[in-house]
Write an enzyme that holds these catalytic residues in place. Structure first.
Site, mmCIF file in Angstrom:
data_model
loop_
_atom_site.group_PDB
_atom_site.id
_atom_site.type_symbol
_atom_site.label_atom_id
_atom_site.label_comp_id
_atom_site.label_asym_id
_atom_site.label_seq_id
_atom_site.Cartn_x
_atom_site.Cartn_y
_atom_site.Cartn_z
ATOM 1 N N LYS A 1 -11.586 -8.664 -5.202
ATOM 2 C CA LYS A 1 -12.040 -9.552 -4.129
ATOM 3 C C LYS A 1 -11.344 -9.152 -2.826
ATOM 4 O O LYS A 1 -10.118 -9.045 -2.788
ATOM 5 C CB LYS A 1 -11.712 -11.017 -4.462
ATOM 6 C CG LYS A 1 -12.387 -11.525 -5.725
ATOM 7 C CD LYS A 1 -12.064 -12.992 -5.965
ATOM 8 C CE LYS A 1 -12.762 -13.505 -7.222
ATOM 9 N NZ LYS A 1 -12.522 -14.953 -7.448
ATOM 10 N N ARG B 1 -11.590 -7.813 -11.757
ATOM 11 C CA ARG B 1 -12.439 -8.153 -10.619
ATOM 12 C C ARG B 1 -11.687 -7.805 -9.337
ATOM 13 O O ARG B 1 -10.464 -7.895 -9.284
ATOM 14 C CB ARG B 1 -12.761 -9.646 -10.620
ATOM 15 C CG ARG B 1 -13.843 -10.061 -11.604
ATOM 16 C CD ARG B 1 -13.890 -11.571 -11.762
ATOM 17 N NE ARG B 1 -12.808 -12.037 -12.636
ATOM 18 C CZ ARG B 1 -12.273 -13.245 -12.585
ATOM 19 N NH1 ARG B 1 -12.677 -14.106 -11.672
ATOM 20 N NH2 ARG B 1 -11.320 -13.599 -13.421
ATOM 21 N N HIS C 1 0.825 -1.209 0.000
ATOM 22 C CA HIS C 1 0.000 0.000 0.000
ATOM 23 C C HIS C 1 0.861 1.263 0.000
ATOM 24 O O HIS C 1 2.027 1.253 0.402
ATOM 25 C CB HIS C 1 -0.925 0.011 1.222
ATOM 26 C CG HIS C 1 -0.191 0.033 2.536
ATOM 27 N ND1 HIS C 1 0.354 1.181 3.071
ATOM 28 C CD2 HIS C 1 0.090 -0.957 3.410
ATOM 29 C CE1 HIS C 1 0.935 0.905 4.227
ATOM 30 N NE2 HIS C 1 0.809 -0.390 4.446
ATOM 31 N N GLU D 1 -2.789 -6.819 7.416
ATOM 32 C CA GLU D 1 -1.551 -6.462 8.092
ATOM 33 C C GLU D 1 -1.279 -7.404 9.266
ATOM 34 O O GLU D 1 -2.206 -7.984 9.849
ATOM 35 C CB GLU D 1 -1.655 -5.016 8.598
ATOM 36 C CG GLU D 1 -0.485 -4.519 9.430
ATOM 37 C CD GLU D 1 0.796 -4.381 8.625
ATOM 38 O OE1 GLU D 1 1.387 -5.432 8.309
ATOM 39 O OE2 GLU D 1 1.201 -3.241 8.344
ATOM 40 N N GLN D 2 -0.014 -7.580 9.603
ATOM 41 C CA GLN D 2 0.332 -8.273 10.840
ATOM 42 C C GLN D 2 -0.315 -7.531 12.001
ATOM 43 O O GLN D 2 -0.325 -6.300 12.048
ATOM 44 C CB GLN D 2 1.852 -8.307 11.028
ATOM 45 C CG GLN D 2 2.292 -8.988 12.323
ATOM 46 C CD GLN D 2 3.802 -8.971 12.493
ATOM 47 O OE1 GLN D 2 4.522 -8.395 11.686
ATOM 48 N NE2 GLN D 2 4.284 -9.596 13.545
ATOM 49 N N PRO E 1 -9.557 -11.095 3.903
ATOM 50 C CA PRO E 1 -9.038 -10.767 5.241
ATOM 51 C C PRO E 1 -7.728 -11.471 5.584
ATOM 52 O O PRO E 1 -6.969 -10.980 6.422
ATOM 53 C CB PRO E 1 -10.175 -11.223 6.173
ATOM 54 C CG PRO E 1 -11.401 -11.202 5.320
ATOM 55 C CD PRO E 1 -10.934 -11.596 3.949
ATOM 56 N N ARG E 2 -7.454 -12.608 4.944
ATOM 57 C CA ARG E 2 -6.230 -13.343 5.290
ATOM 58 C C ARG E 2 -4.962 -12.615 4.862
ATOM 59 O O ARG E 2 -3.868 -12.946 5.344
ATOM 60 C CB ARG E 2 -6.267 -14.736 4.660
ATOM 61 C CG ARG E 2 -7.252 -15.688 5.314
ATOM 62 C CD ARG E 2 -7.331 -17.007 4.584
ATOM 63 N NE ARG E 2 -7.913 -16.860 3.244
ATOM 64 C CZ ARG E 2 -8.128 -17.888 2.411
ATOM 65 N NH1 ARG E 2 -7.802 -19.118 2.780
ATOM 66 N NH2 ARG E 2 -8.663 -17.683 1.216
ATOM 67 N N ILE E 3 -5.072 -11.625 3.976
ATOM 68 C CA ILE E 3 -3.876 -10.905 3.520
ATOM 69 C C ILE E 3 -3.739 -9.553 4.223
ATOM 70 O O ILE E 3 -3.051 -8.666 3.752
ATOM 71 C CB ILE E 3 -3.869 -10.734 1.985
ATOM 72 C CG1 ILE E 3 -4.982 -9.800 1.508
ATOM 73 C CG2 ILE E 3 -4.014 -12.093 1.303
ATOM 74 C CD1 ILE E 3 -4.931 -9.532 0.005
ATOM 75 N N GLU F 1 -7.737 2.016 -0.425
ATOM 76 C CA GLU F 1 -7.496 3.298 -1.087
ATOM 77 C C GLU F 1 -6.370 3.187 -2.109
ATOM 78 O O GLU F 1 -6.394 3.856 -3.147
ATOM 79 C CB GLU F 1 -7.181 4.375 -0.044
ATOM 80 C CG GLU F 1 -8.392 4.762 0.801
ATOM 81 C CD GLU F 1 -8.097 5.882 1.773
ATOM 82 O OE1 GLU F 1 -6.907 6.260 1.934
ATOM 83 O OE2 GLU F 1 -9.051 6.386 2.392
ATOM 84 N N ASN G 1 -1.523 5.778 15.748
ATOM 85 C CA ASN G 1 -1.968 4.477 16.265
ATOM 86 C C ASN G 1 -2.490 4.555 17.692
ATOM 87 O O ASN G 1 -3.103 3.600 18.169
ATOM 88 C CB ASN G 1 -0.806 3.472 16.206
ATOM 89 C CG ASN G 1 -0.378 3.178 14.778
ATOM 90 O OD1 ASN G 1 -1.108 2.580 14.006
ATOM 91 N ND2 ASN G 1 0.819 3.622 14.426
#
Length: 313
Positions: free
Chosen positions: A185, A183, A11, A192-193, A188-190, A103, A23
């Site tokens: 998709k 497309r 990103h 951030e740590q 959620p598995r990718i 974004e 944060n």
């Protein structure tokens, strides 16, 4: 069904990349891009266009000239040459559900939509483009445009050109134009740590120093994850990709692009190429907005990493 390219995109610059104090009061998953980060997202889109086999590469130069700020962030190896020249027409984007990745994808797609407009004469109607969010609520995401989490552009194009032949009546000649279908998709598995929830800057500095001594792969953040935990969910995601690649009669995909985060990007490569954890530890984050290229070598039936990754000094 294997795509010609697998692209990993980090990103663009986020508010927390610029100021860690963000944060302390903003959930990690809703931190937005900075103005510079939005520019990096569009530059990543241009870089992706340059990697595709398209009808007219001069259009890409025109789009690049439209950008307010340009910078060279390409990490491709100097001897890079495409292995295949067939036209790319179908792209699949997987994105982390975090705001900064959404974004970033929005900026990339704006560039692709602009190419389709200039090349095929098809402009995306207002309200029908990919929208990274549909609500102002901080902890809840809902997009009315594609509530299922999947977005797709379904345009087709046939162009005709008016030709004059030796003063005779004009003829219409068919010209093939390749529309870039894509497309989106959410995955959620990718994401951030997980570094924990709201993070106090002073205490996180101490934790980061501890991680530097302990090692980046096995160190688990308090109330968070280690990179080894990220590896586990990355394994499941790659198994999903393999099933899609092997599915007979499935939708064509020339390029798979994964818009994600620095740690996940490195873990993905570690898992795919079976690197040791020592090799993982030698790597540092790629710059924000970077595009990492994996290209299918059909002779060997495997993917080749075409990007030089930065390492710790």
């Amino acid at each position: 069904m294997k795509p010609r390219l697998i692209l990993l995109i980090r990103h663009g610059e986020s508010e927390s990349n610029k100021d860690k104090k963000v944060n302390e009061h903003t959930p990690n998953h809703v931190i937005p891009l900075t103005k510079n980060g939005r520019n990096e997202a569009r530059l990543a889109g241009i870089e992706i266009l340059k990697l595709l086999n398209v009808d007219d590469e001069s259009i890409i130069a025109d789009i690049e000239d439209e950008q307010d700020h340009k910078e060279d962030r390409e990490l491709l190896k100097n001897d890079y040459q495409r292995m295949k020249r067939t036209k790319d027409t179908d792209l699949v984007f997987y994105t982390s559900p975090y705001r900064r990745t959404r974004e970033t994808l929005k900026g990339i797609i704006e560039v692709i939509d602009r190419y389709n407009e200039l090349n095929c004469g098809i402009k995306v109607c207002e309200g029908e483009s990919y929208q990274p969010s549909g609500t102002r609520r901080l902890a809840h995401w809902q997009c009315p445009v594609f509530p299922s989490g999947v977005f797709e552009n379904n345009e087709s194009v046939t162009n005709f050109k008016l030709m004059h032949t030796n003063g005779a009546d004009p003829d219409f000649v068919h010209i093939e134009k390749n529309f870039l279908h894509y497309r989106v998709k959410e995955e959620p598995r990718i994401r951030e740590q997980d570094f924990g929830n709201f993070q106090q800057t002073a205490s996180m500095t101490e934790v980061m120093n501890t991680r530097a001594n302990y090692g980046h792969f096995f160190f688990r953040f308090p109330q968070g994850e280690s990179a080894a935990d990220v590896y586990d969910r990355c394994s499941g995601f790659q198994e999903t990709l393999f099933r899609h690649f092997d599915k007979s009669g499935g939708k064509k995909r020339d390029v798979v692009a994964i818009v994600t985060h620095g740690i996940f990007l490195r873990v993905f490569l570690m898992k795919w190429f079976r690197w040791t954890y020592e090799e993982f530890e030698s790597l540092t984050n790629v710059p924000n907005g970077s595009v990492i290229v994996m290209e299918l070598d059909e002779k060997q039936d495997k993917y080749v990493l075409r990007t030089t990754l930065p390492k710790w000094c």
